[in-house]
Design an enzyme around this catalytic site. Structure first.
Site, PDB file in Angstrom:
ATOM      1  N   CYS A  20       0.848  -1.193   0.000  1.00  0.00           N
ATOM      2  CA  CYS A  20       0.000   0.000   0.000  1.00  0.00           C
ATOM      3  C   CYS A  20       0.885   1.245   0.000  1.00  0.00           C
ATOM      4  O   CYS A  20       1.826   1.347   0.783  1.00  0.00           O
ATOM      5  CB  CYS A  20      -0.920  -0.005   1.218  1.00  0.00           C
ATOM      6  N   ASP A 275       3.064   1.030  18.230  1.00  0.00           N
ATOM      7  CA  ASP A 275       3.480   0.542  16.913  1.00  0.00           C
ATOM      8  C   ASP A 275       4.018   1.652  16.016  1.00  0.00           C
ATOM      9  O   ASP A 275       4.696   1.377  15.029  1.00  0.00           O
ATOM     10  CB  ASP A 275       2.351  -0.230  16.220  1.00  0.00           C
ATOM     11  N   CYS A 328      -2.525  12.246  18.777  1.00  0.00           N
ATOM     12  CA  CYS A 328      -1.349  11.377  18.902  1.00  0.00           C
ATOM     13  C   CYS A 328      -0.075  12.207  18.777  1.00  0.00           C
ATOM     14  O   CYS A 328       0.022  13.058  17.878  1.00  0.00           O
ATOM     15  CB  CYS A 328      -1.389  10.304  17.818  1.00  0.00           C
ATOM     16  N   CYS A 342      -5.136  19.869  14.006  1.00  0.00           N
ATOM     17  CA  CYS A 342      -5.740  20.692  15.059  1.00  0.00           C
ATOM     18  C   CYS A 342      -6.953  21.479  14.572  1.00  0.00           C
ATOM     19  O   CYS A 342      -8.016  21.466  15.213  1.00  0.00           O
ATOM     20  CB  CYS A 342      -4.694  21.639  15.632  1.00  0.00           C
TER      21      CYS A 342
END
Length: 368
Positions: A20, A275, A328, A342
């Site tokens: 991908c 991850d 995150c 944001c």
């Protein structure tokens, strides 16, 4: 710790049968060893299950991810269940989930997942014209038809399937088409994931979304969902937001104040905090030598988790910080340190907050 620990396990490491375009693992050569083999050994899988099941908690949740975890084949997952039974504590529950591209799902694997109640998250980015823009084989061939065949096998077997939708420039302007297409196909559990990949210079890749487009996308999905599908369709972000209003803790780690939701186990037994942060300097230990109780209480893991609370000034006065959690840390800009999304998060929560609070009040009234 009051919350149960979850594991995200990568039994094939970064190995995958697809290529991908937006996959963040493609630019991580350290995850592709020179010998070319990234398969979890029986020694490692037994150690991680024995180690994890030794923790005293009500539910032991394993999420099998990749790369592509179904490359391990049916015998691997049969071994997983055998070991979970062997090392399970009396009264403890085990929850297994698999995140897959769906291409390798056959009838035997689907029947196994149904028998042992695995939840399957399958990546599908919309109709073929969108999905096949970025989700291709290594030879550059489209995958949409193969994914649908895998989903059909899961459906026939009675396996619950979550739709995992990566939101890119190819589909960000088609929210209603994607949402209604999934619902019409009987897919009633959705997780929308913004693509924010950057190049080596920190510039957005041509398929990455910006905050404004992300906010519009969420707003359209929310409009469809809140008007007629509350309680019928599960959109992970929306249910997580209601949970945050009710309990102060969200189901999505990005909305919480500390990055301590789970641990990652790589194919070689290495343990990492996230991850997105599988790096040599953040390797916490090894499942063959270290206990999960010890690892989750370790100073490096605590320091990693606490780093999220170092928010930029822009966040400190935001009326929606309780809902977005500062996003995150991986999504934060190199400029003012705020999320690259944001503006989109603010616009979305500004428009939807009252409805979310109404939904949370309804849950409170119902549960007493």
């Amino acid at each position: 710790m009051s919350r149960s620990l979850s594991l995200l396990v990568k039994p094939t490491g970064a190995a995958c049968n697809l290529k991908c375009e937006y996959c963040f693992y493609l630019e991580r050569p350290e995850l592709h060893p020179a010998e070319g083999r990234t398969r979890m050994s029986d020694e490692v899988v037994e150690a991680l299950i024995r180690n994890f099941m030794a923790i005293e908690q009500p539910v032991h949740a394993f999420c099998w991810q990749g790369g592509e975890p179904t490359l391990m084949g049916l015998p691997f997952f049969e071994r997983v269940v055998e070991l979970q039974r062997r090392y399970g504590r009396p009264g403890a529950l085990v929850a297994n989930s698999v995140q897959t591209n769906g291409v390798l799902i056959d009838d035997d694997l689907a029947a196994f997942f149904a028998r042992y109640r695995f939840l399957v998250g399958c990546s599908i980015d919309g109709p073929a014209v969108v999905h096949d823009r970025h989700r291709l084989t290594a030879a550059g061939e489209p995958t949409h038809a193969a994914v649908l065949r895998g989903i059909e096998r899961l459906d026939r077997a009675g396996v619950p399937v979550d739709a995992l939708v990566v939101v890119t420039r190819a589909n960000v302007e088609r929210p209603r088409e994607i949402y209604e297409g999934l619902v019409s196909a009987g897919k009633l559990h959705h997780h929308y994931i913004p693509c924010l990949e950057r190049d080596a210079a920190g510039e957005p890749q041509p398929y990455a979304v910006d905050g404004e487009a992300w906010g519009r996308f969420l707003g359209e999905i929310f409009s469809c969902w809140s008007a007629r599908d509350v309680g019928r369709v599960s959109v992970r972000l929306f249910e997580s937001t209601v949970a945050k209003l009710l309990t102060g803790h969200a189901a999505l780690c990005t909305q919480n104040t500390c990055c301590d939701e789970y641990l990652v186990v790589e194919y070689d037994g290495g343990v990492y905090p996230c991850d997105f942060y599988v790096r040599a300097d953040l390797r916490l230990g090894d499942v063959r030598h270290d206990s999960f109780d010890g690892l989750r209480r370790s100073a490096p893991y605590s320091a990693f988790g606490a780093e999220k609370s170092n928010l930029p000034t822009k966040c400190s006065g935001c009326v929606h910080l309780d809902l977005c959690g500062g996003d995150c840390p991986r999504n934060r800009s190199s400029g003012d340190g705020s999320s690259l999304l944001c503006d989109g998060w603010f616009a979305f929560f500004d428009a939807s907050r009252a409805r979310f609070e109404e939904l949370a009040d309804g849950v409170r009234d119902y549960t007493g």
